[in-house]
Design a protein around this motif. Structure first.
Motif, PDB file in Angstrom:
ATOM      1  N   ARG A 147     -29.415 -17.067 -14.337  1.00  0.00           N
ATOM      2  CA  ARG A 147     -30.382 -18.095 -14.524  1.00  0.00           C
ATOM      3  C   ARG A 147     -31.315 -17.601 -15.572  1.00  0.00           C
ATOM      4  O   ARG A 147     -31.363 -16.460 -16.042  1.00  0.00           O
TER       5      ARG A 147
ATOM      6  N   GLN B 247     -35.937 -20.985 -15.002  1.00  0.00           N
ATOM      7  CA  GLN B 247     -35.235 -21.044 -13.846  1.00  0.00           C
ATOM      8  C   GLN B 247     -35.514 -19.906 -12.668  1.00  0.00           C
ATOM      9  O   GLN B 247     -35.709 -20.213 -11.628  1.00  0.00           O
ATOM     10  N   ARG B 248     -35.738 -18.890 -13.292  1.00  0.00           N
ATOM     11  CA  ARG B 248     -36.267 -17.767 -12.408  1.00  0.00           C
ATOM     12  C   ARG B 248     -37.760 -17.969 -11.802  1.00  0.00           C
ATOM     13  O   ARG B 248     -38.055 -17.716 -10.681  1.00  0.00           O
ATOM     14  N   ASP B 249     -38.388 -18.389 -12.845  1.00  0.00           N
ATOM     15  CA  ASP B 249     -39.868 -18.488 -12.701  1.00  0.00           C
ATOM     16  C   ASP B 249     -39.929 -19.587 -11.284  1.00  0.00           C
ATOM     17  O   ASP B 249     -40.602 -19.456 -10.401  1.00  0.00           O
ATOM     18  N   ARG B 250     -39.249 -20.952 -11.556  1.00  0.00           N
ATOM     19  CA  ARG B 250     -39.185 -21.821 -10.366  1.00  0.00           C
ATOM     20  C   ARG B 250     -38.891 -21.477  -9.369  1.00  0.00           C
ATOM     21  O   ARG B 250     -39.297 -21.580  -8.199  1.00  0.00           O
ATOM     22  N   ASP B 251     -37.542 -20.286  -9.258  1.00  0.00           N
ATOM     23  CA  ASP B 251     -37.161 -19.789  -7.917  1.00  0.00           C
ATOM     24  C   ASP B 251     -38.391 -18.959  -7.270  1.00  0.00           C
ATOM     25  O   ASP B 251     -38.413 -18.683  -6.105  1.00  0.00           O
ATOM     26  N   ARG B 252     -39.168 -18.108  -8.096  1.00  0.00           N
ATOM     27  CA  ARG B 252     -39.902 -17.269  -7.513  1.00  0.00           C
ATOM     28  C   ARG B 252     -41.078 -17.887  -7.035  1.00  0.00           C
ATOM     29  O   ARG B 252     -41.602 -17.471  -5.924  1.00  0.00           O
TER      30      ARG B 252
ATOM     31  N   ILE C 236     -40.845 -20.860  -5.669  1.00  0.00           N
ATOM     32  CA  ILE C 236     -40.352 -21.543  -4.183  1.00  0.00           C
ATOM     33  C   ILE C 236     -40.127 -20.572  -3.268  1.00  0.00           C
ATOM     34  O   ILE C 236     -40.440 -20.916  -1.986  1.00  0.00           O
ATOM     35  N   HIS C 237     -39.952 -19.209  -3.623  1.00  0.00           N
ATOM     36  CA  HIS C 237     -39.657 -18.163  -2.572  1.00  0.00           C
ATOM     37  C   HIS C 237     -40.921 -17.450  -2.285  1.00  0.00           C
ATOM     38  O   HIS C 237     -41.053 -16.771  -1.403  1.00  0.00           O
TER      39      HIS C 237
ATOM     40  N   ASP D 275     -36.721 -27.267 -15.857  1.00  0.00           N
ATOM     41  CA  ASP D 275     -36.787 -26.129 -14.999  1.00  0.00           C
ATOM     42  C   ASP D 275     -38.283 -25.648 -15.149  1.00  0.00           C
ATOM     43  O   ASP D 275     -38.902 -25.540 -14.087  1.00  0.00           O
TER      44      ASP D 275
ATOM     45  N   GLU E  88     -40.623 -28.513 -13.487  1.00  0.00           N
ATOM     46  CA  GLU E  88     -40.376 -28.471 -12.012  1.00  0.00           C
ATOM     47  C   GLU E  88     -41.172 -27.326 -11.662  1.00  0.00           C
ATOM     48  O   GLU E  88     -41.851 -27.453 -10.537  1.00  0.00           O
ATOM     49  N   GLY E  89     -41.120 -26.202 -12.112  1.00  0.00           N
ATOM     50  CA  GLY E  89     -41.934 -25.011 -11.719  1.00  0.00           C
ATOM     51  C   GLY E  89     -43.439 -25.246 -11.732  1.00  0.00           C
ATOM     52  O   GLY E  89     -44.124 -24.890 -10.747  1.00  0.00           O
TER      53      GLY E  89
END
Length: 391
Positions: free
Chosen positions: A33, A37-42, A44-45, A93, A96-97
């Protein structure tokens, strides 16, 4: 072209990010990623994001399963923002974040809770939900062992800080974030951040109509007093002349979103061309907002907002719920300030001894509450409270 998508030269590029506040060891990078992308995933989690499922959007702690809450609103904003970003060749990404995280700083009960905390902290610098978004993501929500916060990239933090544009005089929470990781607050942010902000407007302008009609606080006849809604309804009826009116409200809302999105895309392209933008740096140097509605759509959207404030957000039932919510948040703050031992042990253990940090810490705890948790805690530490039906 990056990751199979053709990006405009003025799109934010994760490979050229200004980085993160804390340097991360290479072995900590999980999966293929990029930084955004990592920012967005962090996001969301994160715990902060999960709590949005029980925070007010329009209706406070709603009984109805079909009403929107902050979580569903944020998902809808992200859907709109990502579609616009893809069409304009921006970084999806990052967009979205920003859309997903933009409301993380809201306390329980939305603006009613925010007003109560602002009043409670009047002598300690006040409270605003946008600054609290940065505080939540940079200080409070801390799942990593080596630093506080989610350690998001500069571009994500910048876009969240300037959700409503440049800031000349930041309040204390945002000023602290800027001091830790300077965010260039007086200039416009990336086009991704500008698109995310308008996607927020498009989502709540239209989806709040749906919720207001569902709740019975608005009628279709009222809505048709708004020119942009009347025009959309006429077009919808033309397309579906044999369908009952109650089956067409959703189509009206979808049509209005599409009309606003198309206007935003066309006007943003025009402004970018007029400004001669060639790089992401040119976006920030332009000195003006490059993503936005045309003059005609801007005026129509403002007319819709005025109607919604007069007839939905300031509806007597909504104002009464807001009054009760404000009293509830103020009561929690007073109780915890008078006896901090009433807070959970981990929060009490971290309580600063001096002001203003002491009061701000108490506000941090309350601001993170969901609507239903705030009601539960109020009944535990203050006493009984009668809530109106549907609250």
């Amino acid at each position: 072209m990056r990751d199979g998508q053709r990006h405009a030269p003025w799109a934010a590029d994760p490979a050229n990010s200004r980085g993160r506040l804390h340097e991360e060891q290479r072995e900590a990078v999980r999966g293929p990623r990029d930084a955004f992308q990592r920012d967005r995933d962090r996001i969301i989690h994160s715990i902060s994001f999960r709590r949005l499922r029980h925070k007010t959007q329009v209706f406070m702690a709603p009984d109805g399963d079909h009403f929107r809450v902050r979580l569903t609103h944020s998902l809808e904003v992200a859907q709109i923002g990502r579609a616009v970003a893809r069409t304009l060749g921006l970084n999806e990404d990052l967009t979205e974040g920003l859309c997903l995280a933009h409301d993380i700083g809201h306390p329980p009960f939305g603006h009613a809770g925010e007003d109560a905390l602002k009043a409670a902290l009047a002598g300690q610098g006040g409270f605003d939900h946008n600054g609290n978004t940065l505080r939540a993501l940079m200080v409070i929500d801390s799942p990593y062992p080596r630093w506080n916060g989610l350690n998001l990239t500069w571009e994500t933090l910048e876009g969240l800080a300037k959700h409503n544009g440049p800031i000349a005089e930041p309040a204390w929470a945002l000023a602290e974030a800027d001091a830790a990781f300077p965010l260039d607050l007086t200039r416009w942010p990336s086009l991704e951040a500008q698109v995310a902000a308008i996607a927020d407007d498009i989502a709540y302008d239209n989806h709040d109509i749906d919720d207001g009609l569902r709740a019975g606080l608005l009628t279709l006849e009222q809505m048709l007093e708004v020119p942009v809604v009347a025009a959309g309804w006429e077009e919808t009826r033309r397309r579906f002349p044999d369908i009952a009116a109650d089956r067409l409200v959703g189509e009206l809302v979808r049509s209005q979103i599409g009309t606003m999105v198309n206007d935003l895309i066309a006007e943003t392209r025009r402004r970018v061309a007029m400004a001669g933008v060639e790089t992401a740096g040119d976006v920030r140097a332009a000195g003006t907002c490059l993503a936005g509605f045309s003059d005609e759509m801007r005026d129509a959207e403002r007319s819709l907002k005025r109607f919604m404030y007069a007839n939905l957000y300031h509806h007597p039932r909504q104002l009464e719920a807001a009054r009760i919510a404000g009293e509830l948040v103020a009561g929690l703050y007073s109780a915890y300030h008078a006896d901090p031992r009433l807070m959970p042990a981990d929060w009490h253990a971290r309580l600063p001894a001096e002001e203003p940090a002491r009061s701000r810490h108490i506000a941090d705890f309350i601001a993170g509450m969901t609507d239903r948790y705030a009601v539960t805690r109020y009944r535990e530490v203050v006493g009984p409270i009668d809530l109106p039906e549907g609250f």
